[in-house]
Design an enzyme around this catalytic site. Structure first.
Site, short mmCIF file in Angstrom:
data_model
loop_
_atom_site.label_atom_id
_atom_site.label_comp_id
_atom_site.label_asym_id
_atom_site.label_seq_id
_atom_site.Cartn_x
_atom_site.Cartn_y
_atom_site.Cartn_z
N TYR A 144 49.59 26.54 -30.16
CA TYR A 144 49.41 27.96 -30.47
C TYR A 144 50.54 28.50 -31.33
CZ TYR A 144 45.74 27.96 -26.89
OH TYR A 144 44.61 27.69 -26.16
N LYS A 194 48.17 14.86 -21.30
CA LYS A 194 47.23 13.90 -21.88
C LYS A 194 48.08 12.75 -22.45
CE LYS A 194 43.00 12.81 -23.21
NZ LYS A 194 42.04 12.28 -22.24
N ASP A 226 41.72 15.88 -18.58
CA ASP A 226 40.27 15.72 -18.40
C ASP A 226 39.94 15.46 -16.94
OD1 ASP A 226 41.77 13.47 -18.96
OD2 ASP A 226 40.18 12.39 -19.99
N ASP A 250 45.47 27.31 -20.74
CA ASP A 250 44.52 28.34 -21.16
C ASP A 250 43.11 27.96 -20.66
OD1 ASP A 250 43.27 30.37 -22.47
OD2 ASP A 250 43.79 29.74 -24.49
N ASP A 254 40.90 29.37 -16.99
CA ASP A 254 39.59 30.02 -17.08
C ASP A 254 38.57 29.27 -16.23
OD1 ASP A 254 40.49 31.97 -18.80
OD2 ASP A 254 38.75 31.81 -20.13
#
Ligand code: NAD
Length: 365
Positions: A144, A194, A226, A250, A254
């Site tokens: 970001y 990851k 994942d 992020d 959610d």
């Protein structure tokens, strides 16, 4: 005794922002009346509204208001009206600007399933029973903010570029926040990365392990993002504290919001050096804005986090949470958490019910 006084910069923002902030301010008023603490509220413009009035999403005046406050309370920003603006003028840039300028590197997102709302989640109640997770997301690094970024032309074709980048110090300070949170809770930390594909994640994993040596009482597990996305739905009660980078955090937070039944139930705190910022995790929900149907509870829970983390008002923070639980127990529901047999109310009515319960709970015994 010296009178306690705190300055709160309030940015209602766009869409449902002003509606949910209005209810949160009622709660702040009641807390002030009963505790004798003065909250000096200063309102400012950020996001789309600021673009309309000042031509930029984070005007200097709002930024200095935030920098000069003891805490920031934000509704939400953005909406279709501003979607076609150039990237640097988009309302969401205000959030990134505030996070960067206030040095807010740690985002705390508690995911707690209220017993009263077990049937509001799309998951089976036996799966989500008892979940109490703290997701800690790094907030100022990763793709970001990483450079280089942009859309460039090469041989007549467009190429989109973003850079995932984390320094050792950035990882160390967020992982430390997570260990410190875990030690006060159930002493279990899952670090999400990851590392099987990304070098930045390999460094994340190495540094998390190193920091772990300073916290021998906390059990540290590493999990690929994942797998974590799957485990959160499959066996969410295994999680106590989760720490992860900006982008994974992020997305995972959610996803985790659905464990609680609605994104309208989840608060957040963004902490840094001095002034912290509190906001619901949801966006400006333009699809329901201006209709008095948004759920204000995530914002009111954000006020509870503000009292707890910025002002040390632990009793009052807990009373706000108890008031919410009691109102839910009485059956009051906004549309997003409504089920047959409960009492459908609007944003304002939900705020009023919380205020009523708060006043009762705050009465001296
Ligand atoms: P959103 O979170 O605004 O809405 C997603 C869905 O959840 C919508 O159906 C909405 O009606 C519902 N919802 C959200 N909050 C609710 C609440 N309190 N009560 C009841 N229902 C609620 O996400 P989106 O639709 O992807 O984004 C809308 C705008 O918000 C975009 O411009 C986006 O960039 C922006 N956004 C801002 C923030 C922020 O200000 N922190 C965060 C995320 C998205």
């Amino acid at each position: 005794m010296e009178e306690k006084k705190y300055k709160i910069a309030v940015f209602p923002g766009d869409g449902i922002g002003p509606e949910i902030i209005r209810e949160a301010l009622k709660v702040i008023r009641v807390i002030s009346e009963s505790s004798g603490v003065t909250f000096e509220i200063e309102k400012g413009l950020v996001g789309g509204g600021a673009c309309d009035q000042h031509g930029e999403p984070l005007p200097e005046k709002s930024l200095s208001m935030a920098l000069g406050s003891d805490a920031v309370l934000l509704g939400a920003v953005g909406g279709p009206k501003w979607e076609s603006l150039p990237h640097h003028l988009k309302p969401e840039r205000a959030l990134l600007g505030l996070r960067k300028r206030l040095g807010l590197f740690a985002n705390l997102r508690p995911v707690v399933a209220f017993k009263e709302l077990l049937d509001a989640s799309p998951l089976k109640s036996n799966v989500i029973n008892d979940i109490d997770i703290m997701i800690i997301r790094e907030l100022t690094g990763d793709a970001y903010f990483g450079q280089p970024r942009g859309i460039i032309m090469e041989k007549g074709l467009r190429i989109g570029i973003n850079t995932i980048i984390y320094s050792e110090e950035e990882i160390r300070r967020i992982v430390r926040v997570a260990f410190e949170a875990a030690i006060k809770r159930r002493k279990s930390l899952v670090s999400v990365d990851k590392a099987n594909v990304l070098e930045s994640s390999q460094l994340w994993r190495d540094v998390a392990t190193e920091v772990g040596h300073d916290f021998p009482d906390v059990e540290l597990r590493h999990m690929y993002v994942d797998n974590c996305a799957m485990q959160l739905i499959w066996r969410p009660s295994q999680f106590d504290v989760i720490v992860t980078g900006n982008m994974f955090g992020d997305i995972l937070s959610d996803e985790a919001s659905m464990l609680t039944g609605s994104i309208g139930m989840l608060p957040s705190a963004s902490l840094g050096q001095k002034t912290a910022m509190y906001e619901p995790i949801h966006g400006s929900a333009p699809d329901i804005a201006g209709r008095n149907i948004a759920n204000p509870l995530a914002t009111i829970l954000s006020v509870a986090m503000m009292l707890r983390y910025s002002f040390g008002m632990l009793r009052e923070a807990k009373i706000i949470e108890d008031a919410i639980r009691a109102v839910l127990k009485d059956g009051f529901r906004t549309g997003d958490i409504y089920r047959e047999g409960t009492l459908l109310v609007g944003t304002e009515e939900m705020g009023n019910e919380i205020v009523k319960k708060l006043k009762a709970l705050l009465k001296p015994v």
